[in-house]
Motif scaffolding. Structure first.
Motif, PDB file in Angstrom:
ATOM      1  N   ALA A 131     -37.983  -9.862  -7.863  1.00  0.00           N
ATOM      2  CA  ALA A 131     -39.035 -10.880  -7.794  1.00  0.00           C
ATOM      3  C   ALA A 131     -38.470 -12.200  -7.280  1.00  0.00           C
ATOM      4  O   ALA A 131     -37.273 -12.458  -7.390  1.00  0.00           O
ATOM      5  CB  ALA A 131     -39.663 -11.094  -9.175  1.00  0.00           C
ATOM      6  N   VAL A 132     -39.334 -13.005  -6.714  1.00  0.00           N
ATOM      7  CA  VAL A 132     -38.962 -14.348  -6.280  1.00  0.00           C
ATOM      8  C   VAL A 132     -39.330 -15.336  -7.384  1.00  0.00           C
ATOM      9  O   VAL A 132     -40.434 -15.276  -7.935  1.00  0.00           O
ATOM     10  CB  VAL A 132     -39.686 -14.720  -4.968  1.00  0.00           C
ATOM     11  N   VAL A 133     -38.403 -16.219  -7.700  1.00  0.00           N
ATOM     12  CA  VAL A 133     -38.649 -17.233  -8.733  1.00  0.00           C
ATOM     13  C   VAL A 133     -39.259 -18.463  -8.067  1.00  0.00           C
ATOM     14  O   VAL A 133     -38.765 -18.939  -7.038  1.00  0.00           O
ATOM     15  CB  VAL A 133     -37.342 -17.613  -9.450  1.00  0.00           C
ATOM     16  N   VAL A 134     -40.350 -18.957  -8.658  1.00  0.00           N
ATOM     17  CA  VAL A 134     -41.017 -20.132  -8.103  1.00  0.00           C
ATOM     18  C   VAL A 134     -41.168 -21.191  -9.186  1.00  0.00           C
ATOM     19  O   VAL A 134     -41.176 -20.891 -10.381  1.00  0.00           O
ATOM     20  CB  VAL A 134     -42.407 -19.766  -7.525  1.00  0.00           C
ATOM     21  N   ASP A 135     -41.294 -22.427  -8.764  1.00  0.00           N
ATOM     22  CA  ASP A 135     -41.307 -23.558  -9.685  1.00  0.00           C
ATOM     23  C   ASP A 135     -42.727 -23.867 -10.155  1.00  0.00           C
ATOM     24  O   ASP A 135     -43.356 -24.831  -9.702  1.00  0.00           O
ATOM     25  CB  ASP A 135     -40.687 -24.782  -9.007  1.00  0.00           C
ATOM     26  N   GLY A 136     -43.233 -23.032 -11.053  1.00  0.00           N
ATOM     27  CA  GLY A 136     -44.527 -23.303 -11.653  1.00  0.00           C
ATOM     28  C   GLY A 136     -45.656 -22.421 -11.136  1.00  0.00           C
ATOM     29  O   GLY A 136     -45.513 -21.688 -10.157  1.00  0.00           O
ATOM     30  N   VAL A 137     -46.795 -22.549 -11.816  1.00  0.00           N
ATOM     31  CA  VAL A 137     -47.950 -21.699 -11.514  1.00  0.00           C
ATOM     32  C   VAL A 137     -48.551 -22.015 -10.145  1.00  0.00           C
ATOM     33  O   VAL A 137     -48.945 -21.105  -9.405  1.00  0.00           O
ATOM     34  CB  VAL A 137     -49.022 -21.854 -12.613  1.00  0.00           C
ATOM     35  N   ASP A 138     -48.614 -23.289  -9.781  1.00  0.00           N
ATOM     36  CA  ASP A 138     -49.186 -23.645  -8.471  1.00  0.00           C
ATOM     37  C   ASP A 138     -48.368 -23.023  -7.343  1.00  0.00           C
ATOM     38  O   ASP A 138     -48.921 -22.479  -6.375  1.00  0.00           O
ATOM     39  CB  ASP A 138     -49.229 -25.166  -8.312  1.00  0.00           C
ATOM     40  N   ALA A 139     -47.049 -23.110  -7.468  1.00  0.00           N
ATOM     41  CA  ALA A 139     -46.185 -22.494  -6.455  1.00  0.00           C
ATOM     42  C   ALA A 139     -46.354 -20.986  -6.443  1.00  0.00           C
ATOM     43  O   ALA A 139     -46.316 -20.348  -5.385  1.00  0.00           O
ATOM     44  CB  ALA A 139     -44.722 -22.866  -6.711  1.00  0.00           C
ATOM     45  N   ALA A 140     -46.567 -20.398  -7.617  1.00  0.00           N
ATOM     46  CA  ALA A 140     -46.776 -18.953  -7.701  1.00  0.00           C
ATOM     47  C   ALA A 140     -48.040 -18.557  -6.946  1.00  0.00           C
ATOM     48  O   ALA A 140     -48.064 -17.547  -6.221  1.00  0.00           O
ATOM     49  CB  ALA A 140     -46.862 -18.519  -9.158  1.00  0.00           C
ATOM     50  N   CYS A 141     -49.087 -19.343  -7.099  1.00  0.00           N
ATOM     51  CA  CYS A 141     -50.337 -19.037  -6.394  1.00  0.00           C
ATOM     52  C   CYS A 141     -50.146 -19.108  -4.881  1.00  0.00           C
ATOM     53  O   CYS A 141     -50.645 -18.254  -4.133  1.00  0.00           O
ATOM     54  CB  CYS A 141     -51.430 -20.011  -6.841  1.00  0.00           C
ATOM     55  N   GLN A 142     -49.426 -20.108  -4.425  1.00  0.00           N
ATOM     56  CA  GLN A 142     -49.161 -20.221  -2.987  1.00  0.00           C
ATOM     57  C   GLN A 142     -48.325 -19.044  -2.491  1.00  0.00           C
ATOM     58  O   GLN A 142     -48.589 -18.481  -1.424  1.00  0.00           O
ATOM     59  CB  GLN A 142     -48.430 -21.532  -2.700  1.00  0.00           C
ATOM     60  N   ALA A 143     -47.332 -18.673  -3.281  1.00  0.00           N
ATOM     61  CA  ALA A 143     -46.465 -17.564  -2.881  1.00  0.00           C
ATOM     62  C   ALA A 143     -47.231 -16.254  -2.850  1.00  0.00           C
ATOM     63  O   ALA A 143     -47.089 -15.452  -1.913  1.00  0.00           O
ATOM     64  CB  ALA A 143     -45.279 -17.468  -3.837  1.00  0.00           C
ATOM     65  N   VAL A 186     -40.532 -22.395  -3.890  1.00  0.00           N
ATOM     66  CA  VAL A 186     -39.809 -21.122  -3.955  1.00  0.00           C
ATOM     67  C   VAL A 186     -38.322 -21.421  -4.135  1.00  0.00           C
ATOM     68  O   VAL A 186     -37.714 -22.121  -3.334  1.00  0.00           O
ATOM     69  CB  VAL A 186     -40.039 -20.278  -2.686  1.00  0.00           C
ATOM     70  N   LEU A 187     -37.737 -20.887  -5.211  1.00  0.00           N
ATOM     71  CA  LEU A 187     -36.347 -21.182  -5.558  1.00  0.00           C
ATOM     72  C   LEU A 187     -35.378 -20.087  -5.120  1.00  0.00           C
ATOM     73  O   LEU A 187     -34.170 -20.325  -5.027  1.00  0.00           O
ATOM     74  CB  LEU A 187     -36.217 -21.387  -7.068  1.00  0.00           C
ATOM     75  N   GLY A 188     -35.882 -18.899  -4.880  1.00  0.00           N
ATOM     76  CA  GLY A 188     -35.028 -17.777  -4.513  1.00  0.00           C
ATOM     77  C   GLY A 188     -35.242 -16.623  -5.463  1.00  0.00           C
ATOM     78  O   GLY A 188     -36.097 -16.673  -6.362  1.00  0.00           O
ATOM     79  N   THR A 189     -34.460 -15.571  -5.292  1.00  0.00           N
ATOM     80  CA  THR A 189     -34.553 -14.449  -6.230  1.00  0.00           C
ATOM     81  C   THR A 189     -33.800 -14.808  -7.508  1.00  0.00           C
ATOM     82  O   THR A 189     -33.014 -15.760  -7.555  1.00  0.00           O
ATOM     83  CB  THR A 189     -33.931 -13.172  -5.633  1.00  0.00           C
ATOM     84  N   LEU A 190     -34.022 -14.023  -8.549  1.00  0.00           N
ATOM     85  CA  LEU A 190     -33.319 -14.255  -9.809  1.00  0.00           C
ATOM     86  C   LEU A 190     -31.800 -14.169  -9.598  1.00  0.00           C
ATOM     87  O   LEU A 190     -31.034 -14.934 -10.188  1.00  0.00           O
ATOM     88  CB  LEU A 190     -33.767 -13.226 -10.848  1.00  0.00           C
ATOM     89  N   LEU A 191     -31.374 -13.249  -8.737  1.00  0.00           N
ATOM     90  CA  LEU A 191     -29.947 -13.089  -8.470  1.00  0.00           C
ATOM     91  C   LEU A 191     -29.332 -14.325  -7.820  1.00  0.00           C
ATOM     92  O   LEU A 191     -28.134 -14.578  -7.962  1.00  0.00           O
ATOM     93  CB  LEU A 191     -29.717 -11.870  -7.570  1.00  0.00           C
ATOM     94  N   ASP A 192     -30.152 -15.087  -7.094  1.00  0.00           N
ATOM     95  CA  ASP A 192     -29.652 -16.310  -6.462  1.00  0.00           C
ATOM     96  C   ASP A 192     -29.414 -17.422  -7.469  1.00  0.00           C
ATOM     97  O   ASP A 192     -28.687 -18.382  -7.177  1.00  0.00           O
ATOM     98  CB  ASP A 192     -30.654 -16.820  -5.413  1.00  0.00           C
ATOM     99  N   LEU A 193     -30.015 -17.304  -8.646  1.00  0.00           N
ATOM    100  CA  LEU A 193     -30.100 -18.449  -9.554  1.00  0.00           C
ATOM    101  C   LEU A 193     -29.279 -18.323 -10.828  1.00  0.00           C
ATOM    102  O   LEU A 193     -29.333 -19.216 -11.672  1.00  0.00           O
ATOM    103  CB  LEU A 193     -31.566 -18.679  -9.937  1.00  0.00           C
ATOM    104  N   VAL A 194     -28.531 -17.220 -10.978  1.00  0.00           N
ATOM    105  CA  VAL A 194     -27.824 -17.017 -12.243  1.00  0.00           C
ATOM    106  C   VAL A 194     -26.341 -16.747 -12.029  1.00  0.00           C
ATOM    107  O   VAL A 194     -25.909 -16.365 -10.942  1.00  0.00           O
ATOM    108  CB  VAL A 194     -28.438 -15.845 -13.048  1.00  0.00           C
ATOM    109  N   GLU A 195     -25.591 -16.952 -13.104  1.00  0.00           N
ATOM    110  CA  GLU A 195     -24.191 -16.551 -13.197  1.00  0.00           C
ATOM    111  C   GLU A 195     -24.077 -15.543 -14.335  1.00  0.00           C
ATOM    112  O   GLU A 195     -24.695 -15.719 -15.390  1.00  0.00           O
ATOM    113  CB  GLU A 195     -23.291 -17.744 -13.488  1.00  0.00           C
ATOM    114  N   VAL A 196     -23.284 -14.498 -14.126  1.00  0.00           N
ATOM    115  CA  VAL A 196     -23.124 -13.442 -15.126  1.00  0.00           C
ATOM    116  C   VAL A 196     -21.644 -13.273 -15.431  1.00  0.00           C
ATOM    117  O   VAL A 196     -20.818 -13.228 -14.520  1.00  0.00           O
ATOM    118  CB  VAL A 196     -23.707 -12.106 -14.622  1.00  0.00           C
ATOM    119  N   ASP A 197     -21.315 -13.180 -16.712  1.00  0.00           N
ATOM    120  CA  ASP A 197     -19.920 -12.977 -17.097  1.00  0.00           C
ATOM    121  C   ASP A 197     -19.401 -11.663 -16.532  1.00  0.00           C
ATOM    122  O   ASP A 197     -20.135 -10.659 -16.480  1.00  0.00           O
ATOM    123  CB  ASP A 197     -19.781 -12.952 -18.621  1.00  0.00           C
ATOM    124  N   GLU A 198     -18.141 -11.674 -16.136  1.00  0.00           N
ATOM    125  CA  GLU A 198     -17.522 -10.467 -15.591  1.00  0.00           C
ATOM    126  C   GLU A 198     -17.570  -9.337 -16.613  1.00  0.00           C
ATOM    127  O   GLU A 198     -17.299  -9.527 -17.797  1.00  0.00           O
ATOM    128  CB  GLU A 198     -16.069 -10.755 -15.205  1.00  0.00           C
TER     129      GLU A 198
END
Length: 265
Positions: free
Chosen positions: A84-96, A56-68
């Motif tokens: 949504a929560v971003v996860v590292d691959g299908v296996d992680a998605a199944c666990q989540a 589990v990597l976090g939400t999309l908002l945790d993982l991006v930078e947006v221009d002002e």
């Protein structure tokens, strides 16, 4: 002149203190607002419940930078992916998903590498994707995820009637405005919540707050020095005035004594 210059310097130092205090209040308010918005997004996504799940990597908002200036457009283009929560691959998605089901929570996940189709932006407007990038350390997978989520989204700053005409003429495209309106295959919507909150934005706001607090401390120190200098200058002026008064007193006494001698003669 010295006392005047010291007073001018003291007033300037005080204005610096006032400006620094205002900047700290503004920066602190932005940090609080962004932190609250991110906490709400994480809560909606069930991120806290998934904190112990591998991948589990976090939400999309945790993982991006947006221009002002493109925050609202990005949020409109991303749509439900923000919750949504971003996860590292299908296996992680199944666990989540299993953890969410076990906790009887309603939430979504975005699995990196789970799709390869990338839509292309329409012939109008400015691509949203060029103003959004993975936060440092997020990895290549997030870059590809943004391609999938934002590939067909363009920013169009136009009157409502023109936006409707464009949406009808390009039904496969996602049209968003700088204010957060959205016209796409899943429907048309006017207005957004304007959260503008990302992990990168919060980190930048925290850096700004730290800099503002440092400036407030330095401004306070400079003011103390300026006030001490002014006080010393005022004391010197007061001593000079007392010396002049004493001199005047001695001169007056000597003059009166001389006048008495002349009268006696």
């Amino acid at each position: 002149a010295r006392a005047h210059d010291a007073a001018v310097a003291r007033n300037a130092a005080w204005e610096r203190v006032v400006a620094a205090e205002a900047e700290v209040r503004t920066a602190a308010a932005r940090v609080d607002a962004l932190a609250l918005a991110l906490d709400e997004a994480r809560s909606r996504a069930g991120a806290e419940h998934l904190a112990g799940v591998d991948g589990v990597l976090g939400t999309l908002l945790d993982l991006v930078e947006v221009d002002e200036g493109f925050e609202a457009a990005f949020e409109a283009a991303a749509g439900s992916a923000l919750d949504a929560v971003v996860v590292d691959g299908v296996d992680a998605a199944c666990q989540a998903l299993g953890a969410l089901e076990e906790g009887r929570l309603s939430a979504a996940v975005l699995a990196l590498g789970s799709g390869t189709t990338v839509a292309r932006p329409g012939p109008m407007g400015e691509p949203v994707r060029s103003h959004v990038r993975p936060r440092s350390g997020s990895g290549v997978g997030v870059d590809r995820l943004l391609d999938r989520l934002l590939g067909s989204a363009v920013v169009v700053d136009a009157p409502l009637a023109d936006l409707v005409d464009l949406a009808v003429g390009h039904p496969e495209s996602v049209l968003v405005t700088p204010g957060g309106d959205r016209f796409g295959p899943t429907g048309w919507r006017v207005g957004g919540d304007g959260r503008g909150a990302t992990g990168a934005a919060l980190a930048e706001a925290e850096r700004r707050l730290a800099a503002a607090e440092l400036e407030r401390m330095e401004a306070g120190g400079a003011f103390n020095v300026a006030e001490a200098t002014m006080s010393a200058a005022d004391d010197q002026v007061a001593r000079g005035n007392r010396s002049l008064d004493e001199h005047d007193g001695r001169f007056t006494a000597a003059t009166e004594a001389l006048q008495r001698l002349q009268v006696e003669r």
